[in-house]
Design an enzyme around this catalytic site. Structure first.
Site, short mmCIF file in Angstrom:
data_model
loop_
_atom_site.label_atom_id
_atom_site.label_comp_id
_atom_site.label_asym_id
_atom_site.label_seq_id
_atom_site.Cartn_x
_atom_site.Cartn_y
_atom_site.Cartn_z
N ARG A 243 0.82 -1.21 0.00
CA ARG A 243 0.00 0.00 0.00
C ARG A 243 0.86 1.26 0.00
O ARG A 243 0.47 2.28 -0.60
CB ARG A 243 -0.96 -0.01 1.20
CG ARG A 243 -2.11 -0.99 1.01
CD ARG A 243 -3.01 -1.07 2.22
NE ARG A 243 -4.17 -1.89 1.97
CZ ARG A 243 -5.02 -2.29 2.89
NH1 ARG A 243 -4.82 -1.95 4.15
NH2 ARG A 243 -6.06 -3.03 2.57
N LYS B 198 -17.36 -18.40 4.22
CA LYS B 198 -18.79 -18.38 4.54
C LYS B 198 -19.62 -17.68 3.48
O LYS B 198 -19.27 -16.60 3.01
CB LYS B 198 -19.02 -17.68 5.89
CG LYS B 198 -18.43 -18.43 7.08
CD LYS B 198 -18.75 -17.70 8.38
CE LYS B 198 -18.22 -18.47 9.59
NZ LYS B 198 -18.55 -17.77 10.85
N GLY C 125 -7.53 -9.47 0.25
CA GLY C 125 -6.24 -9.87 0.83
C GLY C 125 -5.77 -11.25 0.45
O GLY C 125 -4.61 -11.45 0.05
N GLY D 186 -12.66 -4.16 1.56
CA GLY D 186 -14.07 -3.83 1.72
C GLY D 186 -14.65 -3.00 0.59
O GLY D 186 -15.76 -3.25 0.12
#
Length: 394
Positions: free
Chosen positions: A37, A195, A348, A371
């Site tokens: 980053r 999930k 990630g 996100g």
């Protein structure tokens, strides 16, 4: 999406405030363990310097308590790394909100962790108005925080004299926009993860857009159950099987599909040294754990990637951290690398897989965001982007 770009502005002798995403991992001693980053932020800073600006950069780091600065929250390690990458000193400025420091054209300063300022998380207009006095131009170059309405990502964009997108943010939006708003077809999306519940809204949104929706990891196990296949003691969410069936039916109604694995790699225990066994999807035993896709399924997915026009990748298809169960994700990565499709990857685990299998140069665009990338896939409006669009209208 219409917004002003840093690349198009005259910045000579202008004070520019860049909101970057420098939230990098560190070890217990505070050493940076991965600097992607920081390196990604450098082109925007260099562009502003080249245009003759006096440059201020800030970012969040970790989860500090507002108004309670601690040494562990400091951007000092980032300032040192930025100095190395830029080849010039980058001073770290404490207590910067109300000014009191000087930055000359050609200089760069790093403003201490913005989330230590009271009002940052609550998108305080009062805080933003104080920060706006520091600059002539505000540039958001932090796509990773574009889904958050905070003082340095949203309110400041509305309060600053001029607001624009830095090159990293602009590139992310253009790449994602091309992939999802006007894609070359077939459009294939790969969504992996443990999930269904954490990715349900993304799966639902993509079901309206894509031609093939590839699911991986624990998510695939829930879809295997929905297709009537045994999964043994594998990770799955049985209560969401009806949702998985609904998504399968939704795609089928459009002539699209969810490719269900025909073979899998199983083990008796979840461990790096567990014995890996290839089985047909119908033959999974009650005490088996599905930890990867099998070679036939890998070949099927490789064929889909070869025929795709656009590929969006978020998440591995197996436990790629364990060598015995990395084959499926490696085969998928290599197929994406060989494909002529426009490919975009984010998240990630996905970035880690890309690095592990060495295909960085063969992916069309690698998003630095987690996100924000997912919320864009969902079709949500990103507050930081909306603010820049609003300012572009005058």
């Amino acid at each position: 999406m219409q917004f002003k770009k840093l690349a198009d502005l005259d910045l000579k002798n202008q004070r520019i405030f860049i909101r970057a995403d420098l939230n990098v991992p560190q070890d217990d001693a505070g050493n940076i363990t991965e600097d992607t980053r920081i390196r990604a932020s450098i082109p925007g800073i260099q562009l502003a310097l080249k245009k003759g600006a006096a440059v201020m950069v800030t970012s969040h780091l970790g989860r500090p308590t507002e108004g309670e600065f601690k040494p562990a929250d400091s951007l000092a390690p980032i300032a040192r790394r930025m100095s190395e990458l830029l080849g010039q000193e980058v001073k770290l400025i404490q207590n910067w909100v109300d000014g009191g420091f000087v930055v000359k054209p050609g200089e760069v300063v790093l403003l201490e962790n913005c989330r230590c300022n009271k009002g940052e998380k609550k998108n305080s207009e009062e805080l933003a108005s104080r920060m706006a006095k520091l600059c002539d131009v505000y540039a958001n170059d932090a796509f990773g925080t574009a889904h958050r309405a905070e003082a340095t990502t949203h309110a400041l964009a509305l309060a600053a004299p001029v607001a624009c997108a830095g090159p990293l943010l602009a590139a992310e939006l253009e790449a994602l926009g091309a992939a999802l708003l006007n894609p070359k077809r077939p459009l294939v999306a790969i969504v992996g993860g443990s999930k269904v519940s954490t990715k349900l809204t993304i799966l639902d949104a993509l079901a309206d857009k894509v031609d093939q929706l590839v699911v991986g990891g624990g998510i695939a196990n829930t879809f295997l159950l929905a297709a009537g296949k045994p999964i043994g003691k594998s990770l799955a969410e049985k209560d969401l099987v009806p949702e998985a069936r609904r998504i399968i039916d939704k795609l089928a109604a459009r002539g699209a599909s969810v490719p269900i694995p025909t073979d899998v790699i199983v083990a008796k225990t979840f461990s790096a040294d567990a014995t890996a066994t290839v089985k047909a999807a119908e033959d999974v035993a009650e005490d088996d754990l599905i930890l990867d896709i099998g070679p036939k399924t890998s070949a099927l997915l490789a064929d889909l990637m070869a025929k795709a026009g656009t590929i969006v990748w978020n998440g591995p298809v197996g436990v790629f951290e364990f060598e015995a169960f990395a084959g499926g994700t490696q085969a998928l990565a290599e197929a994406i690398a060989k494909s002529s499709a426009m490919s975009i990857a984010g998240g990630g685990d996905t970035v880690a897989a890309i690095a592990k299998f060495g295909i960085e140069k063969d992916v069309g665009y690698i998003s630095t965001a987690g996100g924000a990338f997912l919320e864009f896939l969902e079709g949500k409006k990103l507050p930081a982007v909306e603010a820049l669009e609003q300012r572009a209208k005058g």
